[in-house]
Design an enzyme around this catalytic site. Structure first.
Site, PDB file in Angstrom:
ATOM      1  N   ASP A  85       0.740  -1.624  -0.204  1.00  0.00           N
ATOM      2  CA  ASP A  85       0.100  -0.273   0.152  1.00  0.00           C
ATOM      3  C   ASP A  85       0.798   1.311   0.304  1.00  0.00           C
ATOM      4  O   ASP A  85       1.466   1.410   0.466  1.00  0.00           O
ATOM      5  CB  ASP A  85      -0.873  -0.038   1.139  1.00  0.00           C
ATOM      6  CG  ASP A  85      -2.248   0.903   1.290  1.00  0.00           C
ATOM      7  OD1 ASP A  85      -2.258   1.486   0.074  1.00  0.00           O
ATOM      8  OD2 ASP A  85      -2.516   0.730   2.461  1.00  0.00           O
ATOM      9  N   GLY A 208      -9.498   5.367   1.214  1.00  0.00           N
ATOM     10  CA  GLY A 208      -9.790   6.262   2.757  1.00  0.00           C
ATOM     11  C   GLY A 208     -11.403   5.667   2.864  1.00  0.00           C
ATOM     12  O   GLY A 208     -12.139   6.403   2.691  1.00  0.00           O
ATOM     13  N   GLY A 209     -11.369   4.272   3.320  1.00  0.00           N
ATOM     14  CA  GLY A 209     -12.688   3.712   3.194  1.00  0.00           C
ATOM     15  C   GLY A 209     -13.711   3.818   3.906  1.00  0.00           C
ATOM     16  O   GLY A 209     -14.746   3.350   4.517  1.00  0.00           O
ATOM     17  N   ASN A 231      -8.390   0.586   6.667  1.00  0.00           N
ATOM     18  CA  ASN A 231      -7.489   0.594   7.240  1.00  0.00           C
ATOM     19  C   ASN A 231      -7.995   0.825   8.754  1.00  0.00           C
ATOM     20  O   ASN A 231      -8.250   0.346  10.233  1.00  0.00           O
ATOM     21  CB  ASN A 231      -5.952   1.308   7.046  1.00  0.00           C
ATOM     22  CG  ASN A 231      -5.038   0.955   8.356  1.00  0.00           C
ATOM     23  OD1 ASN A 231      -5.416   0.524   8.402  1.00  0.00           O
ATOM     24  ND2 ASN A 231      -3.987   1.690   7.975  1.00  0.00           N
TER      25      ASN A 231
HETATM   26  P1  13P Z   1      -9.004   4.327   5.695  1.00  0.00           P
HETATM   27  O1  13P Z   1      -7.841   4.081   6.983  1.00  0.00           O
HETATM   28  O2  13P Z   1      -9.695   5.770   6.153  1.00  0.00           O
HETATM   29  O3  13P Z   1      -9.893   3.436   6.154  1.00  0.00           O
HETATM   30  O4  13P Z   1      -7.989   4.353   4.490  1.00  0.00           O
HETATM   31  C1  13P Z   1      -7.475   2.733   4.098  1.00  0.00           C
HETATM   32  C2  13P Z   1      -6.641   3.221   2.777  1.00  0.00           C
HETATM   33  O5  13P Z   1      -6.861   4.022   2.072  1.00  0.00           O
HETATM   34  C3  13P Z   1      -5.198   2.502   2.699  1.00  0.00           C
HETATM   35  O6  13P Z   1      -4.412   3.274   1.712  1.00  0.00           O
END
Ligand code: 13P
Length: 280
Positions: A85, A208-209, A231
């Site tokens: 990532d 950024g889910g 995440n």
């Molecule tokens: P979040 O931490 O907002 O869920 O985003 C995770 C992400 O996009 C990892 O690349």
């Protein structure tokens, strides 16, 4: 089951109008919870490893061996993709690929588009020669991840077309989402998402889910999103349960019990995301 790259799972998601989750891993326990819960739901999964998390776990080679070991001993039968990532450089992506990762993200989005393309192209050439898929980012996804903060800068359709010409397998156009918690309401640019999806023929990724309301997730999937990264939401689910356990069980010091007290809450969060992303 061996590790696979993301090509087939994201192609099926794009055709079937659902999204494959990328759940970020931080340690052995998280990896096991994610694998068990996805396997129980018969849902393919992408395990996301940030550079910081990779370092924390002892390096990419350790991560690959841990994931492969768990897949074998747990009898995991779903497709599992091991993905870097936000790789920040050619060397970081190469290290992940040489260590057995099956997918990498190169994030050269802080550079202007021509430099972003040049760096991305180098990774695509190396990765594809090793049967590894590549995701790249354009525009800036806002917020904070791994202690790195950035402002939102939305991707343009033109820049997406340019970046896609490098031969990447999926693209993460910044369209208003942020890493971590939202300040106020998320405001995603669905219109542009749809245009980018209609213009390119590769799967779109939503970073950024965490904190995006269910209806917006459904709308994003209908506008062409085929992979959603989660995440922070897992971190919070785990943290809240562990905090409660520790507060009520101050005499318990066995790390297996302390860390493990977050298992049920984290598995519930994973299960909720699977139901939402796969329309189940
Ligand atoms: P979040 O931490 O907002 O869920 O985003 C995770 C992400 O996009 C990892 O690349």
């Amino acid at each position: 089951m061996v590790l696979v790259n993301s090509e087939k799972m994201l192609k099926s998601a794009k055709e079937g109008k659902y999204a494959v989750p990328q759940f970020n891993i931080n340690n052995l326990e998280w990896t096991r919870y994610i694998l068990e819960e996805c396997n129980r739901n018969n849902a393919p999964v992408i395990l996301g490893v940030s550079e910081g998390a990779g370092k924390y776990m002892g390096g990419f080679k350790v991560v690959t061996n841990m994931v492969k070991g768990l897949i074998e001993t747990l009898g995991i039968t779903i497709d599992v993709c091991l993905h870097l990532d936000h790789g920040s450089s050619f060397n970081s992506c190469k290290d992940a690929i040489d260590s057995g990762f099956t997918s990498v993200m190169i994030d050269a989005s802080k550079y202007e588009i021509l430099e972003n393309m040049r760096i991305t192209q180098e990774i695509v050439d190396y990765a594809h020669a090793h049967n590894v898929t590549v995701e790249a980012e354009v525009g800036h996804i806002g917020g904070t991840e791994d202690n790195i903060s950035s402002e939102i800068y939305q991707a343009t359709v033109e820049d997406c077309v340019k970046l896609a010409s490098t031969g990447i397998d999926s693209i993460a156009p910044a369209l208003g989402s942020v890493h971590g918690l939202y300040k106020g309401k998320p405001n995603l640019n669905f219109e542009r998402m749809k245009i980018i999806n209609e213009t390119l023929n590769i799967p779109l990724v939503l970073h950024g889910g965490t904190g995006i309301p269910e209806n917006d997730i459904k709308k994003a999937i209908s506008c062409g999103i085929s992979k959603i990264n989660i995440n922070t939401e897992l971190q919070i689910a785990w943290h809240d349960a562990v905090l409660e356990f520790v507060t009520n069980n101050k005499e318990v010091y066995d790390p297996r019990k302390v860390i493990g007290s977050g298992e049920t809450a984290m598995k519930k969060a994973i299960n909720d995301k699977i139901k939402l992303f796969f329309n189940r």
